[in-house]
Structures are given as C-alpha cells and as structure tokens.
Design an enzyme around this catalytic site. Structure first.
Site, PDB file in Angstrom:
ATOM      1  N   HIS A 182     -12.005   0.337  10.448  1.00  0.00           N
ATOM      2  CA  HIS A 182     -11.781   1.171  11.707  1.00  0.00           C
ATOM      3  C   HIS A 182     -12.681   2.456  11.173  1.00  0.00           C
ATOM      4  CE1 HIS A 182      -7.745  -0.738  11.269  1.00  0.00           C
ATOM      5  NE2 HIS A 182      -8.203  -0.448  12.969  1.00  0.00           N
ATOM      6  N   ARG A 184     -13.255   5.110  11.554  1.00  0.00           N
ATOM      7  CA  ARG A 184     -13.029   6.936  11.528  1.00  0.00           C
ATOM      8  C   ARG A 184     -12.464   7.277   9.827  1.00  0.00           C
ATOM      9  NH1 ARG A 184      -7.793   7.147  15.980  1.00  0.00           N
ATOM     10  NH2 ARG A 184      -6.606   5.917  14.990  1.00  0.00           N
ATOM     11  N   ARG A 258      -6.129  -5.547  15.158  1.00  0.00           N
ATOM     12  CA  ARG A 258      -5.022  -6.452  15.850  1.00  0.00           C
ATOM     13  C   ARG A 258      -6.118  -7.601  16.778  1.00  0.00           C
ATOM     14  NH1 ARG A 258      -3.609  -2.119  13.399  1.00  0.00           N
ATOM     15  NH2 ARG A 258      -2.221  -0.563  14.434  1.00  0.00           N
ATOM     16  N   TYR A 361       4.451  -0.550  10.711  1.00  0.00           N
ATOM     17  CA  TYR A 361       5.476  -0.758  11.883  1.00  0.00           C
ATOM     18  C   TYR A 361       5.172  -2.193  12.146  1.00  0.00           C
ATOM     19  CZ  TYR A 361       0.013   1.033  11.926  1.00  0.00           C
ATOM     20  OH  TYR A 361      -1.209   0.795  11.771  1.00  0.00           O
ATOM     21  N   GLU A 383      -3.524   1.515   2.543  1.00  0.00           N
ATOM     22  CA  GLU A 383      -4.116   2.669   2.948  1.00  0.00           C
ATOM     23  C   GLU A 383      -3.840   4.236   1.913  1.00  0.00           C
ATOM     24  OE1 GLU A 383      -4.323   3.496   6.419  1.00  0.00           O
ATOM     25  OE2 GLU A 383      -3.244   2.108   7.101  1.00  0.00           O
TER      26      GLU A 383
END
Lengths: 422, 222
Positions: A182, A184, A258, A361, A383
């Site tokens: 990802h 960013r 995903r 999630y 993370e």
C-alpha cells in the site's frame, strides 16, 4: 548552534507561509540584562507592538540573556533605547536574510552531495529512484551475500526488485519479506531499506543473523507497489492502490491486498473500482501480486511470509477472510506475542497481537491468508507506527526508531523459523 | 449483562477511538490534544431494540507532553438501525488535565494580531513535518475533527484525522477566532480517505465549536 538554525528555518518558513516579507536587514541582538530593572525595561520594549520585535528568548529573569529579531527599519531605534538605558547588547546576526540564503545553499549542497556520494540517509523519506539506487549500492557493497533480482514489472512497467540475501547453497529454505504494497504507508518502504542494510551489515557480526543466513536465504521486496509509490510523491500522498486502469470506470487502481487468491470475492473487499479496498476483477489480476505469487511458487521452498503495513501497531496472523482460527493458531499467537515483546523492549512501543479478522476487520483476498493456505505456516502481517496521531504521514524522525524496533520483532520470528524447520 | 471484550478486538478499539475523539473535542484546545495511550478494559452489552453499549477504561495522553496522562472511564452507545443518530458518549476523567491557559492565550493573541488572515496547506506535510508555529492550528483541527468523528461514527468505522489539506482564517468582528478547514479523515475499516469541510470557532474561555461541516466528494482519478 543547530537549535538556533532550526529556529531560523522555522521562522522563515512560518514567515513564508504567512506571506510576510523577507528578512533583509533584520538584525538579531543578544541582550545581557544585569538586574530586574533592566528586565522590566525590556518587557516595556516588548509591549511596543509597532516595533514588530520577535523575541527568540523572552525577557523573564536577569540570569538569562534575551535574543530578539528586529526588523530593519527599527534597528536604530531599538539600539538607541538600549544605549540610553545602559543596557548591554551584542549583534548575533548582522543580516538575517544573508544567513537564511546561506542555509538554503547549504541544504541544497548537502542534498547534492548525498546524491553523488554513497551516504544514503536512512532517516528521511526517499523517492523511488533514490531507493532503487540504494538497492544497487547495497548489492555492490555487500556482493558476497546480497544480489538484486527482478521478479516482474508493475502495471506502468516499473521493475519489481527483490534483494536476495544468501551465503550459498541451492534453493535453501527461505524467508520472504515485503513492504509498501500500500503505497501511502511510507514508513514501510523506508524501514525495509534500513532493514536491508541491517541484515547485510550484521552478517559476520551478529551471531544470530550469521547463523540464520548460514542456513536460510532472505528475499526482501522493499517497494511492492512502485506505481502507487511514485503517485504518492507526484500527485496524491494518500494513494493506496495500484495504478491499473479499470475498464468502464473513471476510477483507477486495485487494492493489492484484496487481490490475492484467498477467499477472493468474499466479505471485506469492495467490488466498486472507486473504492480504496477494490478487490479487482479477479484474483491475481494485478501484475504486482501475480509477480510475487509466481516467484514464491517457482521458488518452492519459502518457509515464512512477512509483510509490512502501517499504521496501527499490530502484529497479525491469519485469517482475514474468515473469523475462524488457523490450525497453527497457538504457535502463531505465541510467536506473535514473543515478537511484540521484542519490539516493545527497545522504545516501549506496544503492538497488539491477534488474527486479522478479530483485530481489525474481516478482509478477503489478503496476502498472508494466501501464503498460509499455500502452506507457508509462518505468515505474519505487521502494522507499524503510529496509532493515529500522524498516521500515514509519520514524521521522518521516527523512521529509524520504527525500523529498529520492527527489526527486533522480525528477527524473533526469523530465529524461530530457523530453529523450527518443517 | 455486559460481557468482557478482549482488548485486542477490533470492536473494542473502534469504541475506544470514538470515545477518545469525543473527549478530545470536549476537552481539547489549540494547546491541548488528547490521544489514546492504552485501552485497559472493555465490556459490551447488547440492549434489545436500543443498540450496543460499550463500557471502557482508557488511559489518555497529552500529545504535546507524553508523560502527562490521565485515566478515564467512558460509555459508548451505538444506536440500532438509524445510522443518522450520533452515538451517545459519556465519560469521567479521573484527575486533572494540564492547564493550557497561557499557551492558549499566546496563540489567541498571535492570531488576533495578524494583519493578513492565516492560510496554510498540508499539515502535516508529506514527510510528517508540522512547523512549530502551526502546531496549535494542527491541534485545533485534531480537536474539532473529534466532533465530526463523533457525529459520523458507527460500530463499523474507525476514523482518524489524516491530514489538513487547507486551512483559512476567517476574520471576525467579535472575540472568536474562526477557521475554515478542509481535512482528510481516514477510516481504518473501509480504508477510505474522506475529504471533509469544517468551520471551527474557538475562544480560550468558550472552547471549540464546529458550526458547520460537510462531507466532500472524493477526487476520482487521484
């Protein structure tokens, strides 16, 4: 002093951001007060707003000298005031603009030097080109154990480079580590290049890494999504996805985490191309994902799959696509907790440990779910810092501390993988 | 009856983030931003026909002084069904927050005495930098975004302020300071970045108010 230079730069930046004038002819005086009476005189001076005095150190007690910036047209008046009251002062800066111009020159010069010499600054954020140059430098400086491979090309035809750390053998059991899927999440690419340097320089010096590399290889993909990363530099700092065109839609890009073949199409991913969690038209539709899948399948002996994201300070194992426990839950949870303790030991940074589904999630099509179901037992997603104060725009000053603590967690996992062949 | 929720659970962390945002809005200022240091305990209760209620024990820290922390208990009620009602949040702080009158007054006077209205962009910038003089503007947005977050949260969202894209001071003839912000909110659950406009009023004695706010459309190509 460097603190003063910092104050200078911030003052100038603040001035620029408020569209104030330049500092031509502004002087900075250092005033040495000898008693409370003189301090009171200075406080009187401070209250005269029309003089536009900028106190870098305010008059408070006689013991501390007072530094003040005076606009050019008021310099003489202020000096006259001080002299008439017998207050001692010295000129710290004759012309502030001259100092600022020199500072700007110096910064440009050292940036230039960094480009031409081999002193890569791990404590700042870099462009893609700069990171790619450093990959070559590492492969050259540590050529006995580091080599650079290209595993594919991004949608916009940028190379996907992996660093291979190996002391020999043929197709040894190996550990996979990637960052920046990802785009960013800048602290991940920045940490990955620091970790590359760390692994390379620790071989032969650190017993644990030395024994690890004597038995296993490490493959490190520092920038998994180069198109997205470039886009965060040129256009949108908050871009997350790839930059692939979606037929029939104005919206660009697929969420590469995903897009893996793990519960693809299930809950926790969007079917809308405009969404930041768009899963894509089909599993592995993204070349960035496909390239990694093919590499891992062709290698055939990857024993751990570790991936870096930010932010939230989490250390997670499968599953994301379903909320049931993986078969190796107990071992993965224990290892995750051990790694989190290692991370915390350095700067006190706390990571929460758990499966993806329960901790953040439900998310389908994620990379560590794919790698785990493929048979790579030690699959973890990190993370990194922080927990939301800065989020994606983590200050560069936190890059190295983040990389250092993260490395301790990764090392704990790698040591376990080394010591528990399966 | 309320059941214990594991502290690592996503639902607990969302409720804690919401409680923190609300608290920050109610107690924050340009000289004081509050962030969640740790979640100590979480319990959840399913109230038929009403909604889901969380009982939380939190430790908060002052973002400008990490050593300054305060404990807090909070209750968060997410209403069933109607997504247009903001969750109910109640809290009790155990102990005092640092007094920020001096810093607040300095900032207030500084802005009041500006000749041209303050304008700024990208706080923090891409590299995470916030010039020290902009920190109160940053904190004011942090506090005000607490209101927007509170008003728009559900059990399936977890918002954080991602960045201030643009801020412009609006001069007023009365004693209040007014700023028009364009911020980016990040929702951890959907991963979306949502632009949001908010008009913020502040006075050292009267706290922070969001007088107007509206969600903005996302830019499609980038």
């Amino acid at each position: 002093t460097s603190t003063m230079k910092l104050i200078l730069i911030f003052s100038a930046l603040f001035g620029a951001s408020l569209c104030l004038e330049t500092f031509v002819g502004h002087q900075v005086l250092r005033i040495k007060t000898r008693n409370e009476e003189e301090v009171k005189q200075l406080q009187l001076l401070e209250s005269l707003e029309h003089l536009e005095l900028d106190f870098w150190i305010n008059p408070s007690t006689a013991a501390v000298p007072v530094d003040v910036r005076i606009p050019a047209n008021n310099v003489q008046a202020v000096k006259a005031f001080l002299e008439s009251h017998g207050i001692e002062y010295s000129i710290l800066i004759e012309d502030l603009q001259v100092v600022l111009d020199k500072e700007k020159e110096d910064m440009a010069y050292s940036q230039q030097r960094e480009r031409s010499s081999n002193s890569f600054n791990y404590g700042i954020y870099h462009t893609l080109d700069s990171i790619y140059t450093e990959l070559d430098h590492l492969a050259s400086e540590y050529s006995n154990i580091v080599s650079k491979l290209q595993i594919g090309q991004s949608y916009e035809k940028r190379p996907l480079y992996v660093l291979k750390f190996s002391t020999g053998g043929r197709n040894r059991p190996a550990i996979w580590l990637d960052a920046g899927i990802h785009s960013r999440e800048w602290v991940t690419q920045a940490s990955a290049i620091w970790i590359a340097k760390k692994i390379a320089s620790d071989y032969g010096n650190d017993p644990s890494i030395t024994s690890l590399l004597n038995k296993m290889d490490i493959f490190l993909l520092t920038v998994s999504n180069p198109d997205g990363y470039v886009f965060t530099h040129t256009t949108n700092r908050m871009w997350r996805k790839t930059r692939s065109r979606n037929p029939g839609s104005l919206c660009v890009g697929v969420d590469p985490n995903r897009n893996w073949d793990a519960g693809f199409g299930g809950p926790g991913a969007s079917s809308n191309p405009c969404s930041d969690s768009y899963r894509g038209p089909s599993a592995n539709s993204e070349v960035e994902v496909r390239s990694v899948v093919n590499f891992i399948k062709n290698h055939g002996n990857i024993r751990a799959f570790l991936t870096l994201h930010s932010y939230s300070q989490l250390l997670m194992y499968p599953y994301g696509y379903k909320c049931t426990q993986p078969a190796d839950y107990a071992e993965l949870d224990a290892l995750g907790r051990a790694a989190a303790r290692s991370i915390r030991s350095l700067y006190g940074t706390t990571f929460t440990v758990g499966s993806i589904c329960t901790t953040i999630y439900q998310a389908s099509g994620g990379s560590i779910d794919w790698s785990y179901d493929y048979g790579i037992k030690y699959s973890f997603a990190f993370e990194l810092r922080d927990t939301g104060r800065y989020g994606f725009v983590l200050p560069a000053s936190q890059i190295i501390p983040t990389a250092e603590e993260t490395w301790l967690g990764l090392k704990k996992i790698m040591e376990h993988v080394r010591d528990n062949p399966y | 009856a309320a059941m214990e929720v594991p502290l690592s659970h996503g639902l607990a962390s969302r409720a804690a983030a919401l409680a923190t945002a609300y608290l920050c809005y109610r107690r924050g200022s340009p000289g004081r931003g509050l962030a969640l240091r740790s979640l100590r305990r979480a319990r959840r209760q399913d109230i038929s026909d009403v909604g889901h209620k969380y009982y939380l024990e939190l430790e908060l820290e002052d973002v400008l002084d990490k050593d300054s922390t305060v404990n807090c208990t909070a209750e968060v009620l997410y209403h069933l069904g109607n997504k247009n009602i903001a969750p109910d949040v109640q809290f009790t702080l155990e102990g005092e927050l640092k007094n920020t009158d001096e810093a607040d007054n300095i900032f207030y006077n500084r802005i009041k005495s500006l000749e041209k209205e303050l304008v700024a962009e990208n706080i923090p910038d891409s590299h995470g930098n916030v010039p020290p003089e902009m920190e109160p503007i940053h904190l004011l947005a942090w506090v005000a975004s607490g209101y927007v977050i509170w008003q728009n949260s559900t059990e399936n969202t977890k918002f954080q302020l991602a960045q201030i894209k643009h801020v412009k001071q609006v001069k007023r003839s009365d004693e209040y300071l007014e700023f028009d912000y364009m911020i980016l909110l990040h929702d951890m659950v959907s991963q979306e970045i949502i632009p949001w406009q908010m008009t913020v009023l502040w006075h050292p004695q009267h706290g922070v108010q969001v007088t107007q706010d509206s969600r903005q459309p996302k830019h499609e190509s980038g």
